[in-house]
Design a protein around this motif. Sequence first.
Motif, PDB file in Angstrom:
ATOM      1  N   GLY A 126       0.793  -1.231   0.000  1.00  0.00           N
ATOM      2  CA  GLY A 126       0.000   0.000   0.000  1.00  0.00           C
ATOM      3  C   GLY A 126       0.823   1.276   0.000  1.00  0.00           C
ATOM      4  O   GLY A 126       0.561   2.192   0.781  1.00  0.00           O
ATOM      5  N   VAL A 127       1.804   1.363  -0.886  1.00  0.00           N
ATOM      6  CA  VAL A 127       2.716   2.510  -0.921  1.00  0.00           C
ATOM      7  C   VAL A 127       2.130   3.644  -1.760  1.00  0.00           C
ATOM      8  O   VAL A 127       1.648   3.420  -2.874  1.00  0.00           O
ATOM      9  CB  VAL A 127       4.094   2.084  -1.478  1.00  0.00           C
ATOM     10  N   ASP A 128       2.174   4.867  -1.224  1.00  0.00           N
ATOM     11  CA  ASP A 128       1.717   6.080  -1.916  1.00  0.00           C
ATOM     12  C   ASP A 128       2.810   7.139  -1.846  1.00  0.00           C
ATOM     13  O   ASP A 128       3.248   7.487  -0.747  1.00  0.00           O
ATOM     14  CB  ASP A 128       0.451   6.658  -1.259  1.00  0.00           C
ATOM     15  N   PHE A 129       3.244   7.641  -2.992  1.00  0.00           N
ATOM     16  CA  PHE A 129       4.143   8.794  -3.014  1.00  0.00           C
ATOM     17  C   PHE A 129       4.141   9.375  -4.423  1.00  0.00           C
ATOM     18  O   PHE A 129       3.659   8.763  -5.366  1.00  0.00           O
ATOM     19  CB  PHE A 129       5.573   8.425  -2.587  1.00  0.00           C
ATOM     20  N   GLU A 130       4.686  10.577  -4.541  1.00  0.00           N
ATOM     21  CA  GLU A 130       4.786  11.207  -5.853  1.00  0.00           C
ATOM     22  C   GLU A 130       6.129  11.904  -5.995  1.00  0.00           C
ATOM     23  O   GLU A 130       6.776  12.251  -4.999  1.00  0.00           O
ATOM     24  CB  GLU A 130       3.639  12.189  -6.085  1.00  0.00           C
ATOM     25  N   VAL A 131       6.525  12.066  -7.242  1.00  0.00           N
ATOM     26  CA  VAL A 131       7.787  12.725  -7.571  1.00  0.00           C
ATOM     27  C   VAL A 131       7.478  13.814  -8.588  1.00  0.00           C
ATOM     28  O   VAL A 131       6.885  13.540  -9.637  1.00  0.00           O
ATOM     29  CB  VAL A 131       8.810  11.732  -8.158  1.00  0.00           C
ATOM     30  N   ARG A 132       7.875  15.055  -8.280  1.00  0.00           N
ATOM     31  CA  ARG A 132       7.638  16.170  -9.187  1.00  0.00           C
ATOM     32  C   ARG A 132       8.924  16.518  -9.941  1.00  0.00           C
ATOM     33  O   ARG A 132      10.023  16.191  -9.498  1.00  0.00           O
ATOM     34  CB  ARG A 132       7.131  17.391  -8.414  1.00  0.00           C
ATOM     35  N   ARG A 133       8.761  17.145 -11.081  1.00  0.00           N
ATOM     36  CA  ARG A 133       9.918  17.526 -11.890  1.00  0.00           C
ATOM     37  C   ARG A 133      10.885  18.371 -11.062  1.00  0.00           C
ATOM     38  O   ARG A 133      10.482  19.292 -10.367  1.00  0.00           O
ATOM     39  CB  ARG A 133       9.476  18.322 -13.123  1.00  0.00           C
ATOM     40  N   GLY A 134      12.172  18.021 -11.152  1.00  0.00           N
ATOM     41  CA  GLY A 134      13.194  18.741 -10.411  1.00  0.00           C
ATOM     42  C   GLY A 134      13.452  18.202  -9.028  1.00  0.00           C
ATOM     43  O   GLY A 134      14.398  18.621  -8.360  1.00  0.00           O
ATOM     44  N   ASP A 135      12.615  17.258  -8.564  1.00  0.00           N
ATOM     45  CA  ASP A 135      12.815  16.644  -7.252  1.00  0.00           C
ATOM     46  C   ASP A 135      14.039  15.746  -7.247  1.00  0.00           C
ATOM     47  O   ASP A 135      14.434  15.180  -8.271  1.00  0.00           O
ATOM     48  CB  ASP A 135      11.605  15.792  -6.864  1.00  0.00           C
ATOM     49  N   CYS A 136      14.611  15.592  -6.059  1.00  0.00           N
ATOM     50  CA  CYS A 136      15.518  14.479  -5.781  1.00  0.00           C
ATOM     51  C   CYS A 136      14.963  13.814  -4.525  1.00  0.00           C
ATOM     52  O   CYS A 136      15.065  14.360  -3.423  1.00  0.00           O
ATOM     53  CB  CYS A 136      16.948  14.951  -5.566  1.00  0.00           C
TER      54      CYS A 136
ATOM     55  N   LYS B  50      25.084  15.371  -7.338  1.00  0.00           N
ATOM     56  CA  LYS B  50      24.676  16.741  -7.011  1.00  0.00           C
ATOM     57  C   LYS B  50      24.593  17.596  -8.273  1.00  0.00           C
ATOM     58  O   LYS B  50      23.664  18.385  -8.439  1.00  0.00           O
ATOM     59  CB  LYS B  50      25.671  17.350  -6.015  1.00  0.00           C
ATOM     60  N   SER B  51      25.566  17.438  -9.158  1.00  0.00           N
ATOM     61  CA  SER B  51      25.527  18.188 -10.416  1.00  0.00           C
ATOM     62  C   SER B  51      24.444  17.652 -11.351  1.00  0.00           C
ATOM     63  O   SER B  51      23.855  18.393 -12.134  1.00  0.00           O
ATOM     64  CB  SER B  51      26.889  18.124 -11.110  1.00  0.00           C
ATOM     65  N   LEU B  52      24.138  16.350 -11.217  1.00  0.00           N
ATOM     66  CA  LEU B  52      23.151  15.710 -12.082  1.00  0.00           C
ATOM     67  C   LEU B  52      21.739  16.206 -11.795  1.00  0.00           C
ATOM     68  O   LEU B  52      20.870  16.185 -12.672  1.00  0.00           O
ATOM     69  CB  LEU B  52      23.230  14.194 -11.895  1.00  0.00           C
ATOM     70  N   LYS B  53      21.498  16.686 -10.573  1.00  0.00           N
ATOM     71  CA  LYS B  53      20.164  17.174 -10.210  1.00  0.00           C
ATOM     72  C   LYS B  53      19.713  18.323 -11.105  1.00  0.00           C
ATOM     73  O   LYS B  53      18.518  18.572 -11.236  1.00  0.00           O
ATOM     74  CB  LYS B  53      20.152  17.624  -8.744  1.00  0.00           C
ATOM     75  N   LYS B  54      20.667  19.036 -11.700  1.00  0.00           N
ATOM     76  CA  LYS B  54      20.317  20.140 -12.582  1.00  0.00           C
ATOM     77  C   LYS B  54      19.809  19.637 -13.930  1.00  0.00           C
ATOM     78  O   LYS B  54      19.182  20.386 -14.684  1.00  0.00           O
ATOM     79  CB  LYS B  54      21.530  21.036 -12.795  1.00  0.00           C
ATOM     80  N   ARG B  55      20.087  18.363 -14.259  1.00  0.00           N
ATOM     81  CA  ARG B  55      19.743  17.816 -15.567  1.00  0.00           C
ATOM     82  C   ARG B  55      18.450  17.018 -15.568  1.00  0.00           C
ATOM     83  O   ARG B  55      17.752  16.958 -16.577  1.00  0.00           O
ATOM     84  CB  ARG B  55      20.869  16.893 -16.065  1.00  0.00           C
ATOM     85  N   THR B  56      18.142  16.348 -14.454  1.00  0.00           N
ATOM     86  CA  THR B  56      17.010  15.418 -14.470  1.00  0.00           C
ATOM     87  C   THR B  56      16.430  15.246 -13.075  1.00  0.00           C
ATOM     88  O   THR B  56      17.042  15.652 -12.074  1.00  0.00           O
ATOM     89  CB  THR B  56      17.455  14.050 -15.026  1.00  0.00           C
ATOM     90  N   THR B  57      15.246  14.650 -12.996  1.00  0.00           N
ATOM     91  CA  THR B  57      14.592  14.310 -11.739  1.00  0.00           C
ATOM     92  C   THR B  57      15.140  12.962 -11.262  1.00  0.00           C
ATOM     93  O   THR B  57      15.315  12.043 -12.055  1.00  0.00           O
ATOM     94  CB  THR B  57      13.072  14.233 -11.937  1.00  0.00           C
TER      95      THR B  57
END
Length: 319
Positions: free
Chosen positions: A27-37, A198-205
């Motif tokens: 029963g897992v619920d979560f979401e990921v938005r663009r730019g999130d880590c 850390k640098s990759l966070k600027k490129r993708t979620t």
Amino acid sequence: MTAPLLHCENLHVRFRTQDGEVLAVNGVDFEVRRGDCVGIVGESGSGKSQTAMALLGLLADNGVSSGSVRFRRKEILNAPAEQLNRIRGSRVAMIFQDPMSALTPFMRIGRQLCEVLQEHTAMSRREITARVMEVLEIVQIPEPKRRFEMYPHQLSGGQRQRVMIAQALLCKPDLLIADEPTTALDLTIQAQILDFFKSLKKRTTIVIITHDLGVVAGLCNRVVVMYAGRIVEQGPIEEIFMGPQHPYTRALLAAVPRPDWDPDKPLPMIGGQPPLATRLPKGCSFAPRCAHAVDRCRQETPELRGRQHLKACHLDLPQ
């Protein structure tokens, strides 16, 4: 507010085994938005990796998933293989835990990377080679032209991990899932890989699956804490680390070694063992190990509740 890039709702994962049914994710619920880590943390067996495998349709043959997983508003859980193949590697990419087993041992690195682009793009051979070399430089592989012709066993553990990251980045995915990306690497290489993320966070979620709270603290803006197949707490990283509301999260944070810790004192430990997935206890799965548990905890499963900072606990513990 825009729709989340990834929305997971009431996800269950079950495995049929000789010892009975294993409820790996419950029963897992979560979401990921663009730019999130987003960091997904918990002990071994908490359901972190199986959650990721279910998202991408990569469960073992005896596994069954149910619920809903929407990527870019489209349902992908248990989608046909053809649909998932178009998504995997192109729009969603995964970095697996063990690069030595994830890479094909008898194929040169360059060929393995080129095949990803051959499968998902209409690029020419020259464009493919140029893109592979570009990404090898992005992930800071030394002497990329030379490594291009090598086999996996000829690379160090850190270099193999960088090749796995390069493979995931080739098609510029919208979402990158990294499963224990620093496992089995020495501390110096771990630090280099984390700096790159850390640098990759600027490129993708990014979604990082790990048991290392230090990794989450240094990289993520949100954290999901799992125990025995359930999410017990989730929210912004600052709120979870500065004001954890679930006893399990508090115990995990208390067990992290600190620079000012007195070496003559033992580190705090979480007593007992996680429950077997074939015999989950009634009520809260953490209750048998929880110093705060009351009768209600042992009888009634707590719901995940809250707004930004959510917890699955009947108790309101003092801060």
